[in-house]
Scaffold this motif. Structure first.
Motif, short mmCIF file in Angstrom:
data_model
loop_
_atom_site.label_atom_id
_atom_site.label_comp_id
_atom_site.label_asym_id
_atom_site.label_seq_id
_atom_site.Cartn_x
_atom_site.Cartn_y
_atom_site.Cartn_z
N ARG A 107 0.83 -1.21 0.00
CA ARG A 107 0.00 0.00 0.00
C ARG A 107 0.86 1.25 0.00
NH1 ARG A 107 -3.35 1.18 5.18
NH2 ARG A 107 -2.17 3.12 5.43
N ILE A 108 0.44 2.24 -0.77
CA ILE A 108 1.11 3.53 -0.86
C ILE A 108 0.15 4.62 -0.41
CG2 ILE A 108 2.34 5.16 -2.36
CD1 ILE A 108 3.76 2.47 -2.11
N THR A 128 -2.11 3.50 -5.51
CA THR A 128 -2.18 3.22 -4.08
C THR A 128 -1.66 1.83 -3.74
OG1 THR A 128 -4.48 2.51 -4.37
CG2 THR A 128 -4.11 4.80 -3.72
N LEU A 129 -1.20 1.09 -4.73
CA LEU A 129 -0.57 -0.21 -4.53
C LEU A 129 0.56 -0.36 -5.56
CD1 LEU A 129 -3.58 -2.65 -4.06
CD2 LEU A 129 -1.75 -2.31 -2.39
N LYS A 130 1.74 -0.77 -5.09
CA LYS A 130 2.85 -0.97 -6.02
C LYS A 130 3.54 -2.31 -5.75
CE LYS A 130 5.53 2.69 -5.67
NZ LYS A 130 6.56 3.69 -6.04
N ARG A 159 -1.60 -9.06 -0.95
CA ARG A 159 -1.29 -7.63 -0.90
C ARG A 159 -1.05 -7.19 0.54
NH1 ARG A 159 -5.58 -5.05 -5.30
NH2 ARG A 159 -4.61 -6.01 -7.13
N ILE A 160 -0.07 -6.32 0.72
CA ILE A 160 0.26 -5.79 2.04
C ILE A 160 -0.41 -4.43 2.16
CG2 ILE A 160 2.14 -5.14 3.59
CD1 ILE A 160 3.93 -7.07 1.97
N GLU A 161 -1.57 -4.41 2.81
CA GLU A 161 -2.41 -3.21 2.79
C GLU A 161 -2.69 -2.63 4.17
OE1 GLU A 161 -5.49 -3.09 -0.50
OE2 GLU A 161 -5.43 -5.24 -0.13
#
Length: 253
Positions: A107-108, A128-130, A159-161
């Protein structure tokens, strides 16, 4: 599992100190400096980084050089305007200790100045995700100047959110518009090099489609005027690149 942190930068002396400080928990720190003339090298050395200096015409090429210089089992690739919060490191360690996959998206959290803008990013103007956490050998950037494509070996994992990386994407609106100008010029050069400028009607449709997708589909309307501004920039990016390549080809080759 050994984790390498990779930063690729050019004349980022003002942003590097907090970025590199946030990467201290990594087992290895590699900094690629592309034609830097400021104090970036001294700053990187002071943070214990291994430095690779050179000149690369394409973003994809310099990022691949950085990946090749890393020796970790896993690599976390961040930009100079990003900060990894301390509470994210245990999460990253847990993921790489058990993951059978080739890469994970993280997550960004995008900031314009001091304002966090969560919604509306997209269209090659923000995300918002890379996919920045990956096994060594799993990620290869394509030879392009701006937002190069990616080729992967291995599958995508969870995903690491829960916790996001702080991305200080723009200082203010003027900075955002300057970024749009830089990105569209680099994209125009890619279009000319690849011989695929496209047509004006197609790019007008892309422009309108991206504006609608970012503002409505990705919730930009929740951010008020900021969401509208981001949607407009995302839509204008391909259209401006097309017009620069078509109307001013000699300036962008």
């Amino acid at each position: 599992m050994k984790l390498s942190a990779l930063v690729v930068a050019r004349d980022e002396a003002a942003r590097l100190p907090p970025c590199l400080a946030s990467l201290a928990p990594a087992d290895e720190l590699v900094v690629v400096l592309d034609r830097s003339t400021d104090a970036s090298a001294e700053i990187a050395r002071a943070h214990g980084a291994r430095i690779l200096e050179g000149a690369w015409a394409l973003e994809g090429e310099r990022r691949n050089a950085g990946i090749a210089a890393c020796t970790g089992d896993w690599i976390l690739e961040v930009d100079a305007d990003e900060r990894v919060p301390p509470e994210l490191w245990p999460v990253l360690r847990r993921v790489i200790a058990s993951s059978p996959h080739g890469f994970h998206r993280v997550r960004i959290d995008n900031y314009v100045g001091k304002r966090l803008i969560r919604h509306g990013w997209g269209g090659s103007f923000g995300t918002t995700l890379k996919p920045i956490l990956f096994r060594r050998g799993a990620k290869h950037w394509r030879a392009q100047r701006v937002h190069p494509g990616l080729d992967w070996t291995g599958s995508e994992g969870e995903r690491i959110e829960g916790i996001g990386i702080r991305h200080e994407v723009d200082r203010d609106i003027s900075d955002m518009l300057r970024r749009l100008d830089r990105y569209s010029s680099a994209k125009a050069a890619d279009l000319l090099a690849e011989g695929r400028i496209g047509s004006l009607p197609d790019n007008i449709r892309r422009c309108l489609s991206r504006i609608l997708k970012c503002y409505v589909g990705r919730g930009g309307y929740k951010e008020g005027g900021w969401g509208l501004l981001i949607a407009l920039c995302a839509g204008l990016f391909p259209l401006l690149a097309h017009l620069k390549a078509r109307l001013e080809p000699d300036r962008h080759r």
